[in-house]
Design a protein around this motif. Sequence first.
Motif, PDB file in Angstrom:
ATOM      1  N   VAL A 194       0.667  -1.272   0.087  1.00  9.56           N
ATOM      2  CA  VAL A 194       0.086  -0.066  -0.154  1.00  9.56           C
ATOM      3  C   VAL A 194       0.807   1.097   0.056  1.00  9.56           C
ATOM      4  N   THR A 195       1.750   1.314   0.777  1.00 10.02           N
ATOM      5  CA  THR A 195       2.635   2.417   0.863  1.00 10.02           C
ATOM      6  C   THR A 195       3.189   2.703  -0.423  1.00 10.02           C
ATOM      7  N   ALA A 196       3.950   1.637  -1.118  1.00  7.49           N
ATOM      8  CA  ALA A 196       4.371   1.756  -2.355  1.00  7.49           C
ATOM      9  C   ALA A 196       3.585   2.193  -3.507  1.00  7.49           C
ATOM     10  N   ALA A 197       2.536   1.898  -3.544  1.00 11.23           N
ATOM     11  CA  ALA A 197       1.343   2.225  -4.405  1.00 11.23           C
ATOM     12  C   ALA A 197       1.214   3.764  -4.111  1.00 11.23           C
ATOM     13  N   VAL A 198       1.019   4.177  -2.904  1.00  9.38           N
ATOM     14  CA  VAL A 198       0.879   5.499  -2.503  1.00  9.38           C
ATOM     15  C   VAL A 198       1.928   6.399  -2.988  1.00  9.38           C
ATOM     16  N   LEU A 199       3.069   5.836  -2.764  1.00  5.58           N
ATOM     17  CA  LEU A 199       4.414   6.620  -3.217  1.00  5.58           C
ATOM     18  C   LEU A 199       4.498   6.706  -4.642  1.00  5.58           C
ATOM     19  N   SER A 200       4.054   5.637  -5.284  1.00  6.16           N
ATOM     20  CA  SER A 200       4.110   5.517  -6.970  1.00  6.16           C
ATOM     21  C   SER A 200       3.015   6.542  -7.312  1.00  6.16           C
ATOM     22  N   PHE A 201       2.105   6.721  -6.822  1.00  8.51           N
ATOM     23  CA  PHE A 201       0.923   7.721  -7.190  1.00  8.51           C
ATOM     24  C   PHE A 201       1.588   9.107  -7.080  1.00  8.51           C
ATOM     25  N   VAL A 202       1.928   9.385  -5.915  1.00 10.94           N
ATOM     26  CA  VAL A 202       2.445  10.697  -5.638  1.00 10.94           C
ATOM     27  C   VAL A 202       3.518  11.281  -6.599  1.00 10.94           C
ATOM     28  N   THR A 203       4.551  10.139  -6.795  1.00  6.84           N
ATOM     29  CA  THR A 203       5.668  10.401  -7.726  1.00  6.84           C
ATOM     30  C   THR A 203       4.900  10.576  -9.113  1.00  6.84           C
ATOM     31  N   ALA A 204       4.124   9.890  -9.569  1.00  4.47           N
ATOM     32  CA  ALA A 204       3.307  10.084 -10.790  1.00  4.47           C
ATOM     33  C   ALA A 204       2.927  11.261 -10.925  1.00  4.47           C
ATOM     34  N   ALA A 205       2.082  11.876  -9.937  1.00  4.29           N
ATOM     35  CA  ALA A 205       1.268  12.985 -10.049  1.00  4.29           C
ATOM     36  C   ALA A 205       2.361  14.173  -9.957  1.00  4.29           C
ATOM     37  N   SER A 206       3.453  13.973  -9.131  1.00  6.83           N
ATOM     38  CA  SER A 206       4.280  15.273  -9.280  1.00  6.83           C
ATOM     39  C   SER A 206       5.090  15.200 -10.614  1.00  6.83           C
ATOM     40  N   ALA A 207       5.190  14.043 -11.141  1.00  6.99           N
ATOM     41  CA  ALA A 207       5.781  14.258 -12.551  1.00  6.99           C
ATOM     42  C   ALA A 207       5.180  15.040 -13.540  1.00  6.99           C
ATOM     43  N   GLU A 208       3.789  15.061 -13.274  1.00  5.13           N
ATOM     44  CA  GLU A 208       2.908  15.723 -14.251  1.00  5.13           C
ATOM     45  C   GLU A 208       3.455  17.347 -14.275  1.00  5.13           C
ATOM     46  N   ILE A 209       3.955  17.737 -13.230  1.00  6.20           N
ATOM     47  CA  ILE A 209       4.425  19.130 -13.455  1.00  6.20           C
ATOM     48  C   ILE A 209       5.898  19.060 -14.097  1.00  6.20           C
ATOM     49  N   SER A 210       5.994  19.866 -15.086  1.00  2.00           N
ATOM     50  CA  SER A 210       7.072  19.624 -16.052  1.00  2.00           C
ATOM     51  C   SER A 210       8.040  20.509 -15.524  1.00  2.00           C
ATOM     52  N   ASN A 211       9.651  19.704 -15.492  1.00  4.35           N
ATOM     53  CA  ASN A 211      10.699  20.452 -14.838  1.00  4.35           C
ATOM     54  C   ASN A 211      10.656  20.867 -13.466  1.00  4.35           C
ATOM     55  N   GLY A 212       9.542  20.425 -12.675  1.00  6.83           N
ATOM     56  CA  GLY A 212       9.572  20.631 -11.387  1.00  6.83           C
ATOM     57  C   GLY A 212       8.926  22.202 -10.927  1.00  6.83           C
ATOM     58  N   THR A 213       8.642  22.734 -12.047  1.00  7.39           N
ATOM     59  CA  THR A 213       8.270  24.272 -11.824  1.00  7.39           C
ATOM     60  C   THR A 213       7.273  24.521 -12.824  1.00  7.39           C
ATOM     61  N   VAL A 214       6.157  25.299 -12.301  1.00  3.74           N
ATOM     62  CA  VAL A 214       4.960  25.888 -13.405  1.00  3.74           C
ATOM     63  C   VAL A 214       5.615  27.271 -13.664  1.00  3.74           C
ATOM     64  N   LYS A 215       5.938  27.508 -14.802  1.00  3.10           N
ATOM     65  CA  LYS A 215       6.382  28.793 -15.446  1.00  3.10           C
ATOM     66  C   LYS A 215       5.359  29.351 -16.245  1.00  3.10           C
ATOM     67  N   ILE A 216       5.336  30.646 -16.082  1.00  5.65           N
ATOM     68  CA  ILE A 216       4.263  31.641 -16.726  1.00  5.65           C
ATOM     69  C   ILE A 216       4.967  32.679 -17.394  1.00  5.65           C
ATOM     70  N   GLY A 217       4.690  32.823 -18.673  1.00  2.46           N
ATOM     71  CA  GLY A 217       5.198  33.847 -19.618  1.00  2.46           C
ATOM     72  C   GLY A 217       4.070  34.902 -19.881  1.00  2.46           C
ATOM     73  N   VAL A 218       4.673  36.187 -19.330  1.00  6.62           N
ATOM     74  CA  VAL A 218       3.907  37.316 -19.954  1.00  6.62           C
ATOM     75  C   VAL A 218       4.414  37.730 -21.096  1.00  6.62           C
ATOM     76  N   LEU A 219       3.772  37.670 -22.182  1.00  4.41           N
ATOM     77  CA  LEU A 219       4.081  38.344 -23.519  1.00  4.41           C
ATOM     78  C   LEU A 219       3.504  39.339 -23.734  1.00  4.41           C
ATOM     79  N   THR A 220       3.939  40.647 -24.063  1.00  4.85           N
ATOM     80  CA  THR A 220       3.115  41.793 -23.919  1.00  4.85           C
ATOM     81  C   THR A 220       3.921  42.874 -24.705  1.00  4.85           C
ATOM     82  N   ASP A 221       3.246  44.042 -24.854  1.00  8.92           N
ATOM     83  CA  ASP A 221       3.864  45.488 -25.340  1.00  8.92           C
ATOM     84  C   ASP A 221       4.548  46.158 -24.206  1.00  8.92           C
ATOM     85  N   MET A 222       5.710  45.975 -24.367  1.00  7.71           N
ATOM     86  CA  MET A 222       6.544  46.693 -22.861  1.00  7.71           C
ATOM     87  C   MET A 222       6.913  48.212 -23.267  1.00  7.71           C
TER      88      MET A 222
END
Length: 404
Positions: free
Chosen positions: A8-36
Amino acid sequence: MKINKLLVTAAVLSFVTAASAEISNGTVKIGVLTDMSGPYADNVGPGSVLAAKMAVEDYGGKVAGMPIEVISADHQNKADIGLALARKWYDTEGVDAITEVVSSGVALAVQQLSREKDKVLLATGPGTPDLTGKACSPNGVHWAYDNYALANVATAPLVQKSLKSWYFLTADYSFGLALESEAAKVVIANGGKVLGSSKHPLNTSDFSSFLLQAQASKAQVVGLANAGADMMTALKQANEFGLTAGGQSIAALLVNLPDVHALGLGSAKDLMFADSFYWDANDKTREWSKRFMARFNGKAPGSLQAAVYGAVTHYLKAVEATKSDVGSVVVPEMKKLPINDFYSANASIREDGRVIRDMYLLQVKQPSESKYPWDYYKILDTIAGEKAFRPLKDGNCPFVSAAK
């Protein structure tokens, strides 16, 4: 029993790891592309970057346990430059979502790229309704106004006041052409007529030849289908040429709060137009706007800057809910979640990516009516989103049509 617990513990850890892996590069990166630095910089630009950073800070700086980063760049209102920046962000800099993109031409190009890369476009600044029409994308959300709503909310009341004949001064690129087209449809639908139009390049400094044509048309209304510095220059020169003194009315189809501040109430007074937000509308808008002003040299936010905050916040909620930053996962979740904040009360995202929210019919105050700094507008009417924006069936969004 111990083996079962270990499994059970292994399954939970596997699920958490898989979920975390969905966040690419370990960071959510937002670009503001605008007229500066160009004609729309005061309406978006550094203020939009600040709004995105405020959204991230208010969210706590992390989402789904991962840090959030905001970067920005100047697209110079050129589609090739904007597309190249977006491609670099997606391919080599780990950007997951792009927001703002005030230029309609840039936005259309970036929306297509975002679909190809399975990223997210949070379009807050562009006006073209094609973003949720023929060029729609399941990876795109159009957050603030669009040209259909601007024309629908602001033009009809003027035509209904017996201002029937119109001539347009139009920015000669996708935004201006679409704005003129939508406004012309409203004029004709309400019994008016369009006598002609003049097309001008972006960032024009001399409108004399265009204004002479508008004056010669003898149209009751000269509609300014442009924005930012172009709108302000055209309005100032129209007054200098005596168009209003000669009996013609000026209708600016897109006005932002920084424009009115730059013009001054003496020049902008009585202008009637549509917008999606006013900083001084209620307690919630004032509370956020005063925090913004404290960090932006006392300048009140325009609607497009406030929209960035709302769009980024909603995007982060969807990332939190899905534990993913993949566009095809996040955008459907954004469409499920209700939107209820200081910028958009009781709003939602329609199937084609159009945010359905209230629009306001506004009028610039007379100088004598303004009681404190940035006290510029009167709210004449609130138009429900279902009435303000183009019906879904009329947009001909390909992926919506294909699903039916």
